[in-house]
Structures are given as structure tokens and as C-alpha cells.
Design a protein around this motif. Structure first.
Motif, PDB file in Angstrom:
ATOM      1  N   SER A  63       0.808  -1.221   0.000  1.00  8.28           N
ATOM      2  CA  SER A  63       0.000   0.000   0.000  1.00  8.28           C
ATOM      3  C   SER A  63       0.842   1.271   0.000  1.00  8.28           C
ATOM      4  O   SER A  63       0.342   2.341  -0.352  1.00  8.28           O
ATOM      5  CB  SER A  63      -0.942   0.003   1.201  1.00  8.28           C
ATOM      6  OG  SER A  63      -0.208  -0.082   2.405  1.00  8.28           O
ATOM      7  N   VAL A  64       2.106   1.164   0.396  1.00 11.05           N
ATOM      8  CA  VAL A  64       2.949   2.361   0.482  1.00 11.05           C
ATOM      9  C   VAL A  64       4.174   2.276  -0.421  1.00 11.05           C
ATOM     10  O   VAL A  64       4.927   3.257  -0.528  1.00 11.05           O
ATOM     11  CB  VAL A  64       3.398   2.631   1.929  1.00 11.05           C
ATOM     12  CG1 VAL A  64       2.182   2.700   2.860  1.00 11.05           C
ATOM     13  CG2 VAL A  64       4.397   1.593   2.416  1.00 11.05           C
ATOM     14  N   LYS A  65       4.370   1.150  -1.045  1.00  7.45           N
ATOM     15  CA  LYS A  65       5.557   0.957  -1.877  1.00  7.45           C
ATOM     16  C   LYS A  65       5.608   2.005  -2.984  1.00  7.45           C
ATOM     17  O   LYS A  65       4.614   2.270  -3.662  1.00  7.45           O
ATOM     18  CB  LYS A  65       5.525  -0.460  -2.475  1.00  7.45           C
ATOM     19  CG  LYS A  65       6.856  -0.999  -2.906  1.00  7.45           C
ATOM     20  CD  LYS A  65       6.745  -2.466  -3.277  1.00  7.45           C
ATOM     21  CE  LYS A  65       6.429  -3.327  -2.081  1.00  7.45           C
ATOM     22  NZ  LYS A  65       6.378  -4.774  -2.413  1.00  7.45           N
ATOM     23  N   GLY A  66       6.766   2.623  -3.137  1.00  8.20           N
ATOM     24  CA  GLY A  66       6.938   3.669  -4.141  1.00  8.20           C
ATOM     25  C   GLY A  66       6.603   5.060  -3.637  1.00  8.20           C
ATOM     26  O   GLY A  66       6.930   6.050  -4.300  1.00  8.20           O
ATOM     27  N   ARG A  67       5.956   5.153  -2.486  1.00  6.48           N
ATOM     28  CA  ARG A  67       5.603   6.462  -1.926  1.00  6.48           C
ATOM     29  C   ARG A  67       6.350   6.747  -0.624  1.00  6.48           C
ATOM     30  O   ARG A  67       6.656   7.900  -0.338  1.00  6.48           O
ATOM     31  CB  ARG A  67       4.095   6.528  -1.643  1.00  6.48           C
ATOM     32  CG  ARG A  67       3.233   6.345  -2.877  1.00  6.48           C
ATOM     33  CD  ARG A  67       1.756   6.603  -2.565  1.00  6.48           C
ATOM     34  NE  ARG A  67       1.206   5.677  -1.585  1.00  6.48           N
ATOM     35  CZ  ARG A  67       0.645   6.051  -0.435  1.00  6.48           C
ATOM     36  NH1 ARG A  67       0.566   7.327  -0.112  1.00  6.48           N
ATOM     37  NH2 ARG A  67       0.160   5.140   0.407  1.00  6.48           N
ATOM     38  N   PHE A  68       6.611   5.713   0.151  1.00  4.81           N
ATOM     39  CA  PHE A  68       7.261   5.875   1.450  1.00  4.81           C
ATOM     40  C   PHE A  68       8.689   5.338   1.370  1.00  4.81           C
ATOM     41  O   PHE A  68       8.951   4.337   0.682  1.00  4.81           O
ATOM     42  CB  PHE A  68       6.513   5.108   2.526  1.00  4.81           C
ATOM     43  CG  PHE A  68       5.164   5.680   2.899  1.00  4.81           C
ATOM     44  CD1 PHE A  68       4.561   6.671   2.158  1.00  4.81           C
ATOM     45  CD2 PHE A  68       4.507   5.200   4.031  1.00  4.81           C
ATOM     46  CE1 PHE A  68       3.325   7.190   2.517  1.00  4.81           C
ATOM     47  CE2 PHE A  68       3.276   5.707   4.407  1.00  4.81           C
ATOM     48  CZ  PHE A  68       2.674   6.690   3.629  1.00  4.81           C
ATOM     49  N   THR A  69       9.570   5.982   2.123  1.00  2.00           N
ATOM     50  CA  THR A  69      10.964   5.545   2.178  1.00  2.00           C
ATOM     51  C   THR A  69      11.450   5.571   3.621  1.00  2.00           C
ATOM     52  O   THR A  69      11.273   6.578   4.321  1.00  2.00           O
ATOM     53  CB  THR A  69      11.864   6.455   1.337  1.00  2.00           C
ATOM     54  OG1 THR A  69      11.393   6.472  -0.016  1.00  2.00           O
ATOM     55  CG2 THR A  69      13.304   5.941   1.354  1.00  2.00           C
ATOM     56  N   ILE A  70      12.049   4.472   4.042  1.00  2.00           N
ATOM     57  CA  ILE A  70      12.612   4.373   5.386  1.00  2.00           C
ATOM     58  C   ILE A  70      14.120   4.497   5.301  1.00  2.00           C
ATOM     59  O   ILE A  70      14.761   3.930   4.406  1.00  2.00           O
ATOM     60  CB  ILE A  70      12.232   3.033   6.036  1.00  2.00           C
ATOM     61  CG1 ILE A  70      10.715   2.953   6.233  1.00  2.00           C
ATOM     62  CG2 ILE A  70      12.936   2.859   7.372  1.00  2.00           C
ATOM     63  CD1 ILE A  70      10.247   1.602   6.736  1.00  2.00           C
ATOM     64  N   SER A  71      14.677   5.214   6.245  1.00  7.60           N
ATOM     65  CA  SER A  71      16.125   5.316   6.359  1.00  7.60           C
ATOM     66  C   SER A  71      16.493   5.331   7.834  1.00  7.60           C
ATOM     67  O   SER A  71      15.629   5.485   8.700  1.00  7.60           O
ATOM     68  CB  SER A  71      16.635   6.581   5.657  1.00  7.60           C
ATOM     69  OG  SER A  71      16.076   7.741   6.237  1.00  7.60           O
ATOM     70  N   ARG A  72      17.765   5.154   8.091  1.00  5.28           N
ATOM     71  CA  ARG A  72      18.219   5.186   9.478  1.00  5.28           C
ATOM     72  C   ARG A  72      19.588   5.833   9.551  1.00  5.28           C
ATOM     73  O   ARG A  72      20.365   5.768   8.592  1.00  5.28           O
ATOM     74  CB  ARG A  72      18.234   3.782  10.083  1.00  5.28           C
ATOM     75  CG  ARG A  72      19.259   2.830   9.522  1.00  5.28           C
ATOM     76  CD  ARG A  72      19.025   1.404  10.051  1.00  5.28           C
ATOM     77  NE  ARG A  72      19.156   1.350  11.504  1.00  5.28           N
ATOM     78  CZ  ARG A  72      18.660   0.344  12.257  1.00  5.28           C
ATOM     79  NH1 ARG A  72      18.020  -0.658  11.678  1.00  5.28           N
ATOM     80  NH2 ARG A  72      18.829   0.363  13.555  1.00  5.28           N
ATOM     81  N   ASP A  73      19.844   6.435  10.686  1.00  2.00           N
ATOM     82  CA  ASP A  73      21.151   7.015  10.974  1.00  2.00           C
ATOM     83  C   ASP A  73      21.567   6.467  12.329  1.00  2.00           C
ATOM     84  O   ASP A  73      21.148   6.984  13.369  1.00  2.00           O
ATOM     85  CB  ASP A  73      21.059   8.545  10.985  1.00  2.00           C
ATOM     86  CG  ASP A  73      22.406   9.208  11.133  1.00  2.00           C
ATOM     87  OD1 ASP A  73      23.353   8.553  11.642  1.00  2.00           O
ATOM     88  OD2 ASP A  73      22.534  10.388  10.782  1.00  2.00           O
ATOM     89  N   ASN A  74      22.346   5.415  12.295  1.00  2.00           N
ATOM     90  CA  ASN A  74      22.721   4.766  13.555  1.00  2.00           C
ATOM     91  C   ASN A  74      23.588   5.674  14.428  1.00  2.00           C
ATOM     92  O   ASN A  74      23.565   5.556  15.652  1.00  2.00           O
ATOM     93  CB  ASN A  74      23.428   3.443  13.276  1.00  2.00           C
ATOM     94  CG  ASN A  74      22.457   2.361  12.814  1.00  2.00           C
ATOM     95  OD1 ASN A  74      21.260   2.441  13.037  1.00  2.00           O
ATOM     96  ND2 ASN A  74      22.984   1.337  12.154  1.00  2.00           N
ATOM     97  N   ALA A  75      24.313   6.574  13.807  1.00  2.00           N
ATOM     98  CA  ALA A  75      25.123   7.506  14.594  1.00  2.00           C
ATOM     99  C   ALA A  75      24.240   8.445  15.411  1.00  2.00           C
ATOM    100  O   ALA A  75      24.623   8.876  16.505  1.00  2.00           O
ATOM    101  CB  ALA A  75      26.036   8.308  13.672  1.00  2.00           C
ATOM    102  N   LYS A  76      23.054   8.739  14.875  1.00  2.00           N
ATOM    103  CA  LYS A  76      22.108   9.601  15.588  1.00  2.00           C
ATOM    104  C   LYS A  76      21.059   8.789  16.332  1.00  2.00           C
ATOM    105  O   LYS A  76      20.139   9.366  16.917  1.00  2.00           O
ATOM    106  CB  LYS A  76      21.426  10.555  14.610  1.00  2.00           C
ATOM    107  CG  LYS A  76      22.373  11.567  13.988  1.00  2.00           C
ATOM    108  CD  LYS A  76      21.613  12.547  13.093  1.00  2.00           C
ATOM    109  CE  LYS A  76      22.561  13.596  12.529  1.00  2.00           C
ATOM    110  NZ  LYS A  76      21.851  14.566  11.646  1.00  2.00           N
ATOM    111  N   ASN A  77      21.194   7.474  16.261  1.00  2.00           N
ATOM    112  CA  ASN A  77      20.244   6.599  16.939  1.00  2.00           C
ATOM    113  C   ASN A  77      18.808   6.898  16.521  1.00  2.00           C
ATOM    114  O   ASN A  77      17.895   6.955  17.360  1.00  2.00           O
ATOM    115  CB  ASN A  77      20.383   6.710  18.465  1.00  2.00           C
ATOM    116  CG  ASN A  77      20.579   5.356  19.120  1.00  2.00           C
ATOM    117  OD1 ASN A  77      21.004   4.388  18.481  1.00  2.00           O
ATOM    118  ND2 ASN A  77      20.278   5.277  20.399  1.00  2.00           N
ATOM    119  N   SER A  78      18.617   7.082  15.232  1.00  2.00           N
ATOM    120  CA  SER A  78      17.315   7.505  14.732  1.00  2.00           C
ATOM    121  C   SER A  78      16.941   6.779  13.439  1.00  2.00           C
ATOM    122  O   SER A  78      17.811   6.327  12.691  1.00  2.00           O
ATOM    123  CB  SER A  78      17.296   9.007  14.458  1.00  2.00           C
ATOM    124  OG  SER A  78      17.457   9.747  15.654  1.00  2.00           O
TER     125      SER A  78
END
Length: 123
Positions: A63-78
């Protein structure tokens, strides 16, 4: 213990964008796979997308593929959820979760949860 706090929710018109953040404290997030879920009124909490502990791989609900993007910044713990081309049916409380299983899509696979942030998309 891991404490998670979501932020960035709000009211947006259909077609607009929002970026949610999930900040962690207590332990480093680099050990955990992270997931985003959402829950609309009267509905079950549903999987939106996830990211492996390394951040190399992301996976999404259809339902969200192509519209939503997940990312992470482990240095910022976020962890982040960029939501584009929002639709009224995306309206829900959005939660981030932390767990030890990569590619997990079930609520029970996540051990720690934030309190949620409301996203409302108007038509």
C-alpha cells in the motif's frame, strides 16, 4: 531497554509529504531492525515498512511501496519515514518499533514501541 519517541506527524493535504522521525535512547539502535506501523481508528495496527539493522535493505507494504521511504542514521540513533504522495487512507497514528528480527512484518516481532504520532491527510 530501548525508549522510542516518534515525531513529525501533523495535518497535510492529499498529495503532500511528511517526514516522521523515531529517536531512540537507552541502547544503540544499531543492534535492532526497525519497523514502522500504523493504526487507523477501529482498525488493527498494520505494518508499513521496515529496515534491517545494517540499513542495507528496506521493505514495504504494498500500500505504500513507491511512496514511502525508510532510512536510518545509527550515529544519531534515529530512524526516519519519508512519506510522499500522501492519501487520505494514510491517516493513522504511526508507530516505530525495534526488534531483533530482520525482515519482520508482524507486530509481535518487535519488542519496543514508541507512543505514536498522528498523521492526518485531508482530501
Amino acid at each position: 531497554q530501548v525508549q522510542l519517541v516518534e515525531s513529525g506527524g501533523g495535518l497535510v493535504q492529499a498529495g503532500g509529504s511528511l517526514r516522521l522521525s523515531c529517536a531512540a535512547s537507552g541502547r544503540t539502535l544499531s543492534r535492532y531492525a526497525m519497523g514502522w506501523f500504523r493504526q487507523a481508528p477501529g482498525k488493527e495496527r498494520e505494518f508499513v515498512g521496515g529496515i534491517t539493522w545494517s540499513g542495507v535493505t528496506t521493505y514495504y507494504a504494498d500500500s505504500v511501496k513507491g511512496r514511502f521511504t525508510i532510512s536510518r542514521d545509527n550515529a544519531k540513533n534515529s530512524v526516519y519515514l519519508q512519506m510522499n504522495s500522501l492519501k487520505p487512507e494514510d491517516t493513522a497514528v504511526y508507530y516505530c518499533g525495534a526488534g531483533l528480527t530482520n525482515f519482520a512484518t508482524r507486530r509481535n516481532d518487535y519488542d519496543y514501541w514508541g507512543q505514536g504520532t498522528q498523521v492526518t491527510v485531508s482530501s
